[in-house]
Design a protein around this motif. Structure first.
Motif, PDB file in Angstrom:
ATOM      1  N   LYS A 147       6.280   1.370  -1.841  1.00 19.55           N
ATOM      2  CA  LYS A 147       5.828   0.915  -0.528  1.00 19.55           C
ATOM      3  C   LYS A 147       6.907   1.025   0.551  1.00 19.55           C
ATOM      4  O   LYS A 147       6.682   0.608   1.684  1.00 19.55           O
ATOM      5  CB  LYS A 147       5.373  -0.546  -0.619  1.00 19.55           C
ATOM      6  N   ALA A 149       8.731   1.928   3.538  1.00 20.86           N
ATOM      7  CA  ALA A 149       8.219   2.650   4.711  1.00 20.86           C
ATOM      8  C   ALA A 149       9.014   3.909   5.001  1.00 20.86           C
ATOM      9  O   ALA A 149       8.439   4.963   5.327  1.00 20.86           O
ATOM     10  CB  ALA A 149       8.227   1.718   5.927  1.00 20.86           C
ATOM     11  N   LYS A 419      10.976  -6.128   7.003  1.00 23.59           N
ATOM     12  CA  LYS A 419      10.064  -5.117   6.464  1.00 23.59           C
ATOM     13  C   LYS A 419       8.625  -5.385   6.905  1.00 23.59           C
ATOM     14  O   LYS A 419       7.894  -4.463   7.278  1.00 23.59           O
ATOM     15  CB  LYS A 419      10.140  -5.108   4.932  1.00 23.59           C
ATOM     16  N   ARG A 420       8.231  -6.661   6.875  1.00 21.84           N
ATOM     17  CA  ARG A 420       6.861  -6.997   7.277  1.00 21.84           C
ATOM     18  C   ARG A 420       6.649  -6.724   8.765  1.00 21.84           C
ATOM     19  O   ARG A 420       5.602  -6.205   9.163  1.00 21.84           O
ATOM     20  CB  ARG A 420       6.560  -8.461   6.945  1.00 21.84           C
ATOM     21  N   ARG A 423       6.173  -2.999   9.343  1.00 25.34           N
ATOM     22  CA  ARG A 423       4.825  -2.544   8.981  1.00 25.34           C
ATOM     23  C   ARG A 423       3.802  -2.996  10.023  1.00 25.34           C
ATOM     24  O   ARG A 423       2.870  -2.264  10.348  1.00 25.34           O
ATOM     25  CB  ARG A 423       4.465  -3.062   7.594  1.00 25.34           C
ATOM     26  N   GLU A 428       0.124  -1.393  10.267  1.00 23.08           N
ATOM     27  CA  GLU A 428      -0.422  -1.745   8.957  1.00 23.08           C
ATOM     28  C   GLU A 428      -1.425  -2.902   9.132  1.00 23.08           C
ATOM     29  O   GLU A 428      -1.058  -3.985   9.598  1.00 23.08           O
ATOM     30  CB  GLU A 428       0.728  -2.149   8.039  1.00 23.08           C
TER      31      GLU A 428
END
Length: 448
Positions: A147, A149, A419-420, A423, A428
């Motif tokens: 996952k 990115a 990271k979140r 995304r 995302e």
């Protein structure tokens, strides 16, 4: 055999900045407690990296593929970041010619050039197309979670190029979790060749898995010797007085004394990548809960001219670890010229080997005289076996230091929020809440 020398870390040699020479006896109970915990975590599978030197179910397949690929590819491009690239990069730099990619194929013994795509800077991404022929390039896509990115964006970019100019099934190998994750699902549906990262091995501890072994095997590096070195170090670490535990304990004791800047200072150009790899290992594993050391890499002798002034004369918040090498492999002589100039004449007739070793010793003595804590790892030479020893030693030292500190050395909560948010910013759909957090974030803007 790799040696850890801590002579210049005890107070008898550096004064009040040092630790007591009986620190080992004083902390024997703590060492035994940590040793018991490590053995229990190895047994229950929590410390999966400790099994990698001994358990490699894909090893023969890796070696066969590497042998078959020799003289087949002009280039290898590794698509990975952090723990998915730093280990292989460090091994490659340590064991290959310093200008490896500039050598012709004959001087590389038929092995391909290698490039590590470990950033998403568009200049880097576009620039690689100017130096490689896609049709003659093998891509290694490495992400344990599948996952990441940055890795996925590189994968999408280069997959499109390969579809237009080559054959994706022949040119793409995926290294990821054995069962789950988008890369594993894509590999199943598209038919890409894969290798597995054990589920209980974290990215930054994965260099002795397929993550590191596949890239370096494709470059002709002896991965059997690499693993044998790690096995030898694991054997040494069955008793509590071993280099990994002592390095960890000493770093912990100095952290308690306020030495929160930990410098890794190799005196060999080939080992700069190892300092880079260690820096991530130390930072992500130990920087937790408002505490932890800040790892710094330096290169001897280069950084004598950029950082040493700070180490010698700056804040007393540092502990330095040299990496020294007895045998550099080549003897390179300095010619006798300008004998009438004393500032040059004294160098003539010596070797660069003597010079770099003299500079390391001079720096060590100067730091010791100034009361600056410094230890060193001593390597007989730089080969695959020794590198395997060193890698295992530093991995075990890292988890040991984490346990001394009372933290979990395997997680990385500090990077997950970023990271979140990334995304969310890239659209995302499962991260709408994070997107709203960003959009509603209120701050005072201050610009010039």
């Amino acid at each position: 055999m790799l040696v850890y020398d801590y002579s210049n870390l005890i107070e008898e040699n550096i004064g009040k900045e040092g630790i007591s020479s009986n620190f080992l006896e004083t902390n024997k109970g703590l060492l035994q407690e940590i040793d018991n915990e490590i053995k229990a975590k190895r047994q229950d599978g929590s410390f999966g990296f400790m099994e990698l030197p001994f358990h490699q179910p894909e090893l023969n397949e890796i070696k066969k593929m590497a042998s078959d690929a020799r003289k087949k590819w002009e280039n290898i491009i590794v698509l990975g970041i952090g723990g998915s690239s730093l280990g292989a990069m460090a091994i490659h730099q340590a064991l290959h010619h310093p200008f490896y990619n500039l050598l012709n194929a004959e001087k590389r013994n038929g092995y391909p050039r290698i490039f590590f795509m470990d950033n998403v800077d568009p200049e880097l991404v576009q620039g690689i197309l100017d130096v490689v022929d896609i049709k003659h390039t093998l891509f290694l896509v490495i992400s344990k979670s599948g996952k990441t990115a940055e890795t996925l964006s590189h994968f999408l970019f280069f997959l499109e190029k390969v579809r237009k100019q080559g054959d994706p099934i022949k040119q793409i190998i995926i290294i990821t979790d054995p069962e789950k994750g988008p890369l594993r699902e894509i590999a199943r549906s598209e038919g890409f060749l894969t290798f597995s990262v054990p589920p209980n091995v974290g990215g930054r501890y994965s260099v002795l898995s397929a993550v590191g072994l596949v890239p370096v095997a494709f470059l002709g590096i002896d991965i059997d010797a690499l693993l044998a070195g790690a096995q030898a170090m694991a054997k040494r670490c069955e008793t509590i007085e071993n280099p990994a535990y002592l390095f960890a304990l000493i770093q912990f004791l100095f952290l308690q004394k306020g030495k929160n800047i930990h410098v890794m200072f190799p005196y060999a150009q080939a080992l700069l990548g190892m300092a880079d790899w260690w820096r991530q290992l130390w930072a992500e594993s130990l920087g937790k809960e408002g505490n932890g050391p800040t790892p710094v890499k330096a290169l001897g002798v280069t950084d004598q001219h950029s950082q040493l002034q700070l180490y010698m004369d700056g804040p007393r918040d540092k502990i330095i670890t040299f990496i020294t090498v007895k045998d550099y492999g080549n003897d390179v002589f300095i010619p006798h010229s300008f004998k009438d100039f004393p500032d040059l004449a004294y160098l003539g007739g010596h070797t660069f080997n003597e010079l770099i070793q003299a500079e390391q010793l001079a720096t060590e003595v100067a730091l010791t005289k100034a009361g600056c804590p410094n230890g060193k790892f001593v390597l007989d030479n730089i080969d695959a076996f020794t590198l395997g020893e060193f890698i295992y030693c530093l991995e075990l030292a890292t988890v040991s230091c984490g346990l001394f500190m009372g933290i979990n050395p395997l997680n990385q909560p500090g990077v997950e929020l970023g990271k979140r948010y990334t995304r969310a910013l890239m659209g995302e759909p499962h991260f709408q809440e994070e997107k709203r957090e960003i959009e509603t974030l209120k701050c005072v803007h201050a610009k010039v």
